[in-house]
Design an enzyme around this catalytic site. Structure first.
Site: not given
Length: 247
Positions: A134, A170
């Site tokens: 991330s 994501h």
């Protein structure tokens, strides 16, 4: 040089639910170690939790996962001060540097305040594998899409720039990520973007995308580039990149 050449593994994964603990390391974390080429001893892996404020409870979860994995595991904390006297010397001794998620904007600001941006570039060039999830993925690129400023996704364009692309994370699990990446690539705010579904990682040798890998079946990575059109008619073109399943 541990990895043979500068190597980055940028991911939207690396963790899984543990059997007796809340967290275990999944295939992507283990693949980062494999990329380092370490043999004959426990791999030295250090964790940077800057993006979430060096939360000690999460560090404890990571320590448990590391014991299960058999890693020689450590943390480089910057809050409230660096927990090691010489961060560069510490990082140079590692096989893998793993950066956790959180706020990529805050991460970049704190790293720059401590000179860690320049240190990490030297560490990368020395062959220590840089990896993360991330925010710990976006940081290595020129920029990407972030919720660091609030729930409305915005671009960040001043990341470390070790890799000459933008990054999307994501991509399949947060529905606003894909259209925001497309919009920002189409209008030129971001350049060519390399994006990952949850459970997928991108391996870079030097600055070249060398491999796409996955710890989850049915997932993929994507290359997003600007297509034809001007201003409001600008479009983005998305190419699906099939990964090698790590099993």
């Amino acid at each position: 040089m541990a990895a043979g050449q500068p190597t980055i593994l940028a991911t939207s994964g690396g963790y899984k639910q543990g059997n007796r603990t809340r967290v275990e390391f999944n295939h992507l974390m283990h693949y980062a170690v494999e990329l380092s080429g370490v043999t004959g001893r426990s791999p030295r892996v250090t964790h940077l939790g800057t993006a979430s404020g060096d939360q000690r409870w999460w560090a404890a979860e990571m320590d448990q996962a590391a014991r299960i994995a058999g890693f020689d595991f450590s943390h480089l904390n910057l809050f409230t001060m660096p927990n090691v006297e010489d961060p560069e010397a510490h990082l140079m001794e590692q096989d893998v540097v793993w950066v956790n998620g959180g706020s990529v904007v805050n991460l970049l600001a704190v790293w720059r305040a401590h000179g860690l941006d320049a240190i990490l570039k030297r560490v990368w060039e020395s062959g220590v594998v840089l990896a993360g999830v991330s925010a710990g993925s976006i940081c290595w690129f020129q920029g990407g899409v972030t919720d660091s400023f609030g729930p409305d996704l915005k671009p960040v364009t001043n990341a470390l720039g070790f890799l000459p692309y933008a990054n999307g994370v994501h991509y399949d699990s947060e529905l606003r990520r894909r259209p925001t990446v497309h919009k920002l690539v189409a209008n030129g705010t971001l350049g060519e973007a390399h994006c990952t579904d949850d459970g997928v990682g991108l391996v870079y040798r030097g600055t070249d995308l060398a491999e796409v890998v996955s710890e989850a079946k049915g997932k993929a990575a994507y290359r997003v580039t600007a297509g034809a059109g001007e201003s409001v008619d600008a479009i983005a073109v998305e190419e699906r990149l099939e990964p090698r399943f790590l099993g």
